[in-house]
Design a protein around this motif. Structure first.
Motif, PDB file in Angstrom:
ATOM      1  N   MET A  62       0.776  -1.140   0.109  1.00 23.06           N
ATOM      2  CA  MET A  62      -0.180   0.059  -0.005  1.00 23.06           C
ATOM      3  C   MET A  62       0.768   1.276  -0.150  1.00 23.06           C
ATOM      4  SD  MET A  62      -3.261  -0.811   0.160  1.00 23.06           S
ATOM      5  CE  MET A  62      -3.049  -1.941  -1.003  1.00 23.06           C
ATOM      6  N   ASP A  63       0.546   2.295  -0.749  1.00 21.33           N
ATOM      7  CA  ASP A  63       1.286   3.200  -0.871  1.00 21.33           C
ATOM      8  C   ASP A  63       1.201   4.405   0.274  1.00 21.33           C
ATOM      9  OD1 ASP A  63      -0.966   5.382  -1.628  1.00 21.33           O
ATOM     10  OD2 ASP A  63      -0.934   4.219  -3.686  1.00 21.33           O
ATOM     11  N   HIS A  64       1.744   5.598   0.463  1.00 19.96           N
ATOM     12  CA  HIS A  64       1.670   6.450   1.577  1.00 19.96           C
ATOM     13  C   HIS A  64       0.431   7.374   1.427  1.00 19.96           C
ATOM     14  CE1 HIS A  64       3.354   9.137  -1.847  1.00 19.96           C
ATOM     15  NE2 HIS A  64       2.846   9.967  -1.098  1.00 19.96           N
ATOM     16  N   THR A  65      -0.224   7.243   0.540  1.00 20.13           N
ATOM     17  CA  THR A  65      -1.510   8.261   0.576  1.00 20.13           C
ATOM     18  C   THR A  65      -2.741   7.312   1.085  1.00 20.13           C
ATOM     19  OG1 THR A  65      -2.244   7.430  -1.653  1.00 20.13           O
ATOM     20  CG2 THR A  65      -0.934   9.198  -1.649  1.00 20.13           C
ATOM     21  N   ARG A  66      -2.657   6.132   1.515  1.00 22.41           N
ATOM     22  CA  ARG A  66      -3.894   5.572   2.275  1.00 22.41           C
ATOM     23  C   ARG A  66      -4.037   5.712   3.630  1.00 22.41           C
ATOM     24  NH1 ARG A  66      -6.161   4.405  -2.647  1.00 22.41           N
ATOM     25  NH2 ARG A  66      -4.821   3.243  -4.106  1.00 22.41           N
ATOM     26  N   ASP A  67      -5.169   5.821   3.829  1.00 24.40           N
ATOM     27  CA  ASP A  67      -5.560   5.984   5.226  1.00 24.40           C
ATOM     28  C   ASP A  67      -6.188   4.764   5.994  1.00 24.40           C
ATOM     29  OD1 ASP A  67      -6.468   7.110   7.704  1.00 24.40           O
ATOM     30  OD2 ASP A  67      -8.227   8.225   7.166  1.00 24.40           O
ATOM     31  N   PHE A  68      -5.371   4.109   7.011  1.00 25.77           N
ATOM     32  CA  PHE A  68      -5.825   3.007   7.735  1.00 25.77           C
ATOM     33  C   PHE A  68      -6.448   3.230   9.019  1.00 25.77           C
ATOM     34  CE2 PHE A  68      -3.289   1.421   4.278  1.00 25.77           C
ATOM     35  CZ  PHE A  68      -3.923  -0.021   3.740  1.00 25.77           C
ATOM     36  N   SER A  69      -6.967   4.315   9.226  1.00 25.47           N
ATOM     37  CA  SER A  69      -7.371   4.682  10.624  1.00 25.47           C
ATOM     38  C   SER A  69      -8.513   4.001  10.887  1.00 25.47           C
ATOM     39  CB  SER A  69      -7.915   6.136  10.796  1.00 25.47           C
ATOM     40  OG  SER A  69      -9.000   6.343   9.904  1.00 25.47           O
TER      41      SER A  69
END
Length: 365
Positions: A62-69
């Motif tokens: 997964m790239d750095h733009t993804r939000d995994f909150s």
């Protein structure tokens, strides 16, 4: 390629002391292809508001733009956690208490965090975020090749690992300041000798119940953060209420009106959809010596009369076409050696030694 999820998406279990949402995990390892946006949306829809992951939690590529909150609600994972070849900065599993390790990555690790950084760029894992993880019931820890990881010892590995030597943790910058403020109120290292596990205080009378895992707030089996064996409507028990109970008057085994079935680490009155009752357990398929039979609307596994009918042949999984750059990252993982037996012991005891010194110095201030 379609991700291989377990059969049920999620299940709301009631009645408990509070509603528990169970979602199914994956078993893809490092195999992935296609559009990462589709994979991300699948994970978000599956794990959003999930309390217990029944199976493995795998987050890869997964790239750095993804939000995994959306992972913050997860409190327990029954299998392993694999976090590999990602670029975002934090793994937000802040409420995770227990990893059971019923299945293990590479047959030995309950937690694997590997190669989480950009090959060309400044993005990558900087913080684990496992601030409440206090119990790994089976398996070890592997944290390697995380270029920007500021500190790996967010968890007192000496306290949570059953096999103390099974720890492979390196390539990070050690920051002992974390230990000066981190509470040890639920760790085994401060418990009285009389406690056979964890405690909620230092006194001999402040032991957790023997069925607790990950700590507790009091001495009862309802005070546990998680259950070592099974959760029966909020109480931690060694086994679920059995389907048959002994009648002391008639000297016979009789059906138990309060019987429940084992579904992972939870006792349920009915098995989830797409699961079959086998004795006192919910199973995905009947064993080879049994066949599926439906009785009163309930699918159960019964012994075959004579030869068992041949089951359906397993579907052939499609071949995975992995991009060249991803293949290089996989090779880097495979070639990475890990001297976990000796190094693991040295690492864990060194960190605990540093922690003990910091605690002593802070108490003198």
């Amino acid at each position: 390629m379609e991700l291989h999820f377990f059969k049920s998406k999620y299940l709301m279990l009631e009645p408990l002391l509070f509603p528990v949402v169970v979602c199914s995990g994956t078993q893809n390892f490092l195999s992935t292809t296609g559009n990462s946006a589709i994979q991300y949306n699948l994970m978000r829809s599956r794990y959003n508001n999930c309390d217990i992951v029944m199976g493995n939690l795998e987050i890869t590529m997964m790239d750095h733009t993804r939000d995994f909150s959306f992972l913050q609600s997860i409190k327990e994972v029954t299998g392993y956690i694999l976090f590999a070849v990602n670029e975002f900065s934090r793994l937000p599993l802040d409420h995770l208490r227990v990893i059971r390790g019923t299945t293990l990555y590479e047959d030995q690790y309950a937690l694997a965090v590997m190669v989480n950084y950009q090959k060309e760029g400044g993005h990558g894992l900087q913080e684990l975020g496992l601030t409440h993880l206090t119990e790994i019931l089976k398996g070890g820890v592997k944290i390697i090749q995380n270029k920007y990881l500021s500190y790996a010892p967010q968890v007192n590995w000496l306290d949570i690992l059953k096999v103390k030597s099974l720890a492979c943790i390196y390539n990070f910058s050690f920051m002992p300041d974390f230990y000066k403020s981190h509470s040890l109120s639920v760790t085994k290292t401060v418990c009285a000798p009389q406690c056979n596990g964890r405690c909620f205080g230092r006194n001999p009378s402040e032991c957790c119940h023997i069925e607790c895992a990950g700590g507790c707030t009091g001495p009862q089996d309802t005070d546990c953060f998680a259950c070592r064996n099974f959760n029966n409507s909020g109480s931690c028990v060694p086994q679920c209420p059995q389907t048959l109970i002994y009648n002391k008057v008639t000297y016979k085994m009789e059906p138990n009106p309060n019987a429940k079935y084992q579904y992972g680490s939870i006792c349920v009155a009915q098995c989830p959809k797409n699961f079959v009752v086998d004795g006192s357990s919910c199973v995905s398929n009947c064993p080879s010596d049994k066949t599926e039979v439906e009785k009163n609307g309930v699918k159960t596994c019964e012994p075959c009369k004579g030869l068992c009918p041949k089951g359906l042949k397993s579907r052939v999984k499609p071949k995975v076409s992995i991009k060249k750059t991803e293949m290089l990252k996989r090779r880097e993982l495979e070639e990475e050696s890990c001297l976990y037996s000796i190094f693991g012991i040295i690492y864990i005891f060194f960190n605990y030694f540093i922690f003990a010194i910091s605690r002593f110095l802070s108490s003198q201030l």
